[in-house]
Structures are given as structure tokens and as C-alpha cells.
Enzyme design. Structure first.
Site, PDB file in Angstrom:
ATOM      1  N   CYS A   1       0.895  -1.317   0.106  1.00 13.10           N
ATOM      2  CA  CYS A   1       0.150   0.195  -0.068  1.00 13.10           C
ATOM      3  C   CYS A   1       0.796   1.127   0.028  1.00 13.10           C
ATOM      4  CB  CYS A   1      -0.946  -0.074   1.324  1.00 13.10           C
ATOM      5  SG  CYS A   1      -1.585   1.321   1.446  1.00 13.10           S
TER       6      CYS A   1
ATOM      7  N   CYS B   1       0.093   3.844   2.655  1.00  5.66           N
ATOM      8  CA  CYS B   1       0.434   3.350   3.915  1.00  5.66           C
ATOM      9  C   CYS B   1       2.058   3.631   4.193  1.00  5.66           C
ATOM     10  CB  CYS B   1       0.244   1.810   4.068  1.00  5.66           C
ATOM     11  SG  CYS B   1      -1.370   1.115   3.880  1.00  5.66           S
TER      12      CYS B   1
END
Length: 103
Positions: free
Chosen positions: A28, A31
């Protein structure tokens, strides 16, 4: 500052007081970009709010039980009860405000 990995075996630690859990995954991009923000919040809230990360790839059952639908997801717990959730990239001031609210 200590950021712990949340797992099935240590999920009970959320009962001990205020906690912020960040659900994320290695693949991600948002993230990854949030990591410095998470570390800054953990440092500023040290001794007040525990900070955990939840790897949704490794802890799929736990992530499913927490109803994670987007990454990153920030969950704020007060003595084991989730009281707030933010989905998506967040700014440090918003995370700090949510942490202050659970104290």
C-alpha cells in the site's frame, strides 16, 4: 516511542487503555507514505496512547473481524472499545486530536 505489531495473540493489549491501531499492508503506497506521520504521533503520545500497526496481509482474520475496507485505516480504542475510525491518509494534527479524545 514504540510501535507494536497487533496480532491475534496480543489483541488483548487494547484493553489496557487508549490505543491507536493503523491497519496497513506492505504493498500500500499511501500506507508507506504515512509511516513518518505514524512515528511522529507515536513519539508525541508516548506514555499516553499505545500505537499499534496491523498488517492486513498477515493478520487477515483480525483485519476482517475489524471490518477493514480501505488502507490505511486508523482505529482509536478506549479500553478495548473502538470509538473512532479514519480511513485513508491522515494529517498528524487529526491523528493527535483523535488520540487526545480517547485519553
Amino acid at each position: 516511542m514504540q510501535i507494536q505489531e497487533l496480532t491475534e495473540s496480543n489483541f488483548h493489549l487494547l484493553q489496557d487503555g487508549p490505543a491507536m491501531v493503523v491497519a496497513k499492508a506492505p504493498w500500500c503506497g499511501p500506507c508507506k507514505s504515512q509511516q513518518p506521520t505514524i512515528e511522529a504521533v507515536a513519539a508525541k503520545m508516548a506514555g499516553k496512547v499505545k500505537v499499534f500497526t496491523l498488517d492486513t496481509d498477515v493478520q487477515q482474520t483480525l483485519a476482517s473481524r475489524q471490518n477493514i475496507r480501505g488502507l490505511p485505516t486508523y482505529m482509536f480504542f478506549s479500553h478495548g472499545q473502538r470509538v473512532a475510525t479514519l480511513v485513508g491518509a491522515a494529517v498528524e494534527s487529526d491523528l493527535l486530536q483523535h488520540c487526545t479524545n480517547i485519553l
